[in-house]
Design a protein around this motif. Structure first.
Motif, short mmCIF file in Angstrom:
data_model
loop_
_atom_site.label_atom_id
_atom_site.label_comp_id
_atom_site.label_asym_id
_atom_site.label_seq_id
_atom_site.Cartn_x
_atom_site.Cartn_y
_atom_site.Cartn_z
N THR A 58 17.56 25.37 9.69
CA THR A 58 18.36 24.22 9.26
C THR A 58 17.78 23.65 7.97
OG1 THR A 58 17.08 22.67 10.59
CG2 THR A 58 19.04 23.60 11.61
N TYR A 59 18.66 23.20 7.11
CA TYR A 59 18.29 22.57 5.84
C TYR A 59 18.88 21.17 5.86
CZ TYR A 59 17.87 27.52 4.68
OH TYR A 59 17.55 28.85 4.70
N HIS A 60 18.07 20.18 5.50
CA HIS A 60 18.51 18.79 5.48
C HIS A 60 18.42 18.28 4.04
CE1 HIS A 60 17.71 18.83 9.84
NE2 HIS A 60 16.63 19.50 9.50
N GLY A 61 19.36 17.44 3.65
CA GLY A 61 19.30 16.87 2.31
C GLY A 61 20.52 16.06 1.97
N THR A 62 20.77 15.93 0.68
CA THR A 62 21.95 15.23 0.19
C THR A 62 22.64 16.11 -0.84
OG1 THR A 62 20.59 14.09 -1.46
CG2 THR A 62 21.08 12.88 0.55
N ASP A 63 23.96 16.03 -0.87
CA ASP A 63 24.69 16.82 -1.86
C ASP A 63 24.76 16.04 -3.17
OD1 ASP A 63 26.76 14.94 -1.60
OD2 ASP A 63 28.09 16.29 -0.50
N GLN A 64 25.45 16.57 -4.16
CA GLN A 64 25.47 15.95 -5.48
C GLN A 64 26.19 14.62 -5.51
OE1 GLN A 64 26.67 19.55 -7.71
NE2 GLN A 64 24.71 19.31 -8.77
N SER A 65 27.00 14.33 -4.48
CA SER A 65 27.66 13.02 -4.42
C SER A 65 26.80 12.00 -3.68
CB SER A 65 29.03 13.14 -3.75
OG SER A 65 28.87 13.40 -2.35
N GLY A 66 25.65 12.44 -3.11
CA GLY A 66 24.77 11.55 -2.37
C GLY A 66 25.01 11.54 -0.88
N ALA A 67 25.96 12.34 -0.40
CA ALA A 67 26.26 12.39 1.04
C ALA A 67 25.18 13.17 1.78
CB ALA A 67 27.62 13.06 1.27
N LYS A 68 24.78 12.65 2.95
CA LYS A 68 23.82 13.37 3.81
C LYS A 68 24.43 14.71 4.18
CE LYS A 68 20.25 10.74 4.37
NZ LYS A 68 19.01 11.17 3.76
N THR A 69 23.60 15.74 4.13
CA THR A 69 24.08 17.10 4.34
C THR A 69 23.08 17.86 5.21
OG1 THR A 69 25.02 17.03 2.11
CG2 THR A 69 24.84 19.18 3.12
N GLN A 70 23.59 18.70 6.10
CA GLN A 70 22.74 19.61 6.86
C GLN A 70 23.46 20.94 6.95
OE1 GLN A 70 21.75 18.51 10.91
NE2 GLN A 70 20.27 20.16 11.07
N LEU A 71 22.72 22.00 6.68
CA LEU A 71 23.26 23.34 6.84
C LEU A 71 22.52 23.99 7.99
CD1 LEU A 71 25.01 25.74 5.73
CD2 LEU A 71 22.94 26.46 4.55
N VAL A 72 23.25 24.59 8.90
CA VAL A 72 22.69 25.34 10.02
C VAL A 72 23.03 26.79 9.74
CG1 VAL A 72 22.75 25.69 12.52
CG2 VAL A 72 23.03 23.38 11.56
N GLN A 73 22.00 27.66 9.70
CA GLN A 73 22.22 29.03 9.26
C GLN A 73 21.47 30.00 10.16
OE1 GLN A 73 20.50 30.05 5.35
NE2 GLN A 73 22.51 30.81 4.80
N HIS A 74 22.15 31.08 10.56
CA HIS A 74 21.51 32.14 11.32
C HIS A 74 20.61 32.92 10.36
CE1 HIS A 74 21.07 35.90 13.61
NE2 HIS A 74 21.25 35.13 14.65
N VAL A 75 19.43 33.35 10.82
CA VAL A 75 18.49 34.04 9.93
C VAL A 75 19.07 35.32 9.33
CG1 VAL A 75 16.39 33.06 10.93
CG2 VAL A 75 17.29 35.20 11.83
N SER A 76 20.01 35.95 10.02
CA SER A 76 20.62 37.17 9.47
C SER A 76 21.52 36.85 8.28
CB SER A 76 21.42 37.90 10.54
OG SER A 76 22.54 37.13 10.93
N GLN A 77 21.86 35.58 8.10
CA GLN A 77 22.71 35.16 6.98
C GLN A 77 21.91 34.45 5.90
OE1 GLN A 77 26.03 35.97 6.87
NE2 GLN A 77 25.47 37.15 8.66
N LEU A 78 20.59 34.47 5.99
CA LEU A 78 19.72 33.76 5.06
C LEU A 78 19.99 34.21 3.63
CD1 LEU A 78 17.43 31.68 4.93
CD2 LEU A 78 15.83 33.57 5.06
N ASN A 79 20.43 33.25 2.82
CA ASN A 79 20.75 33.54 1.43
C ASN A 79 20.72 32.20 0.70
OD1 ASN A 79 21.64 34.55 -0.97
ND2 ASN A 79 23.49 35.48 -0.14
N VAL A 80 19.60 31.89 0.07
CA VAL A 80 19.38 30.59 -0.54
C VAL A 80 19.01 30.78 -2.00
CG1 VAL A 80 17.89 28.55 -0.50
CG2 VAL A 80 18.58 29.62 1.63
N MET A 81 19.61 29.98 -2.87
CA MET A 81 19.25 29.98 -4.28
C MET A 81 18.56 28.66 -4.59
SD MET A 81 21.60 30.26 -7.71
CE MET A 81 22.64 28.90 -7.22
#
Length: 163
Positions: free
Chosen positions: A109-132
């Motif tokens: 899981t990744y926690h943070g804020t998007d460019q508009s300032g909204a709280k954001t969380q991404l839940v990702q399966h390790v087989s789909q791991l693809n982060v820039m």
């Protein structure tokens, strides 16, 4: 591939046994602006280095490595920028990184804020791991850039000292 016989431990080939006992290592090579090449192994936090990969869940192993990639990326940033993540696939956009987590055996899981300032969380399966990793200007309200990779890597060291 290992087999399991009835009421017995799995049968593991010698190649599988060797692979399962591999200790993690981090190696990087970079082409520098002056034409030289910097390369070599980098030190790992004790918690990451001491446990064989086979003893970690895919989620824990991915979590630890993403933290180290963020920390290494942050080493290259000036004081006016901090790390953010872009995600491939879909229209997830970019997230300013505020935290990472994992749920064994296979979710990151990744926690943070998007460019508009909204709280954001991404839940990702390790087989789909693809982060820039991307450099974004630090928030104007903050005097210093947020170095999340260094703070999370320090937590990996603290966890090792408690064990």
């Amino acid at each position: 591939m290992s087999e399991k016989t009835e009421n017995a431990e799995p049968i593991v080939t010698s190649a599988e046994a060797s692979e399962n006992e591999v200790l993690p290592r981090l190696y990087n090579a970079r082409c520098n602006p002056d034409g030289s090449i910097s390369s070599g192994e980098e030190a790992l936090p004790e918690k990451v280095a001491k446990a064989p990969v086979a003893q970690k869940s895919p989620a824990q192993w991915a979590y630890e490595r993403v933290i180290l990639y963020i920390q290494n990326f942050e080493k290259q940033l000036d004081n006016e920028h901090e790390a953010a993540m872009g995600f491939a696939g879909g229209d997830a956009g970019v997230m300013r990184i505020e935290g990472l987590g994992y749920f064994d055996p296979d979710i990151i899981t990744y926690h943070g804020t998007d460019q508009s300032g909204a709280k954001t969380q991404l839940v990702q399966h390790v087989s789909q791991l693809n982060v820039m990793l991307r450099a974004l200007p630090k928030e104007v309200s903050h005097k210093e850039p947020n170095r999340i990779g260094f703070r999370l890597a320090a937590e990996l060291e603290e966890d090792a000292k408690k064990e």
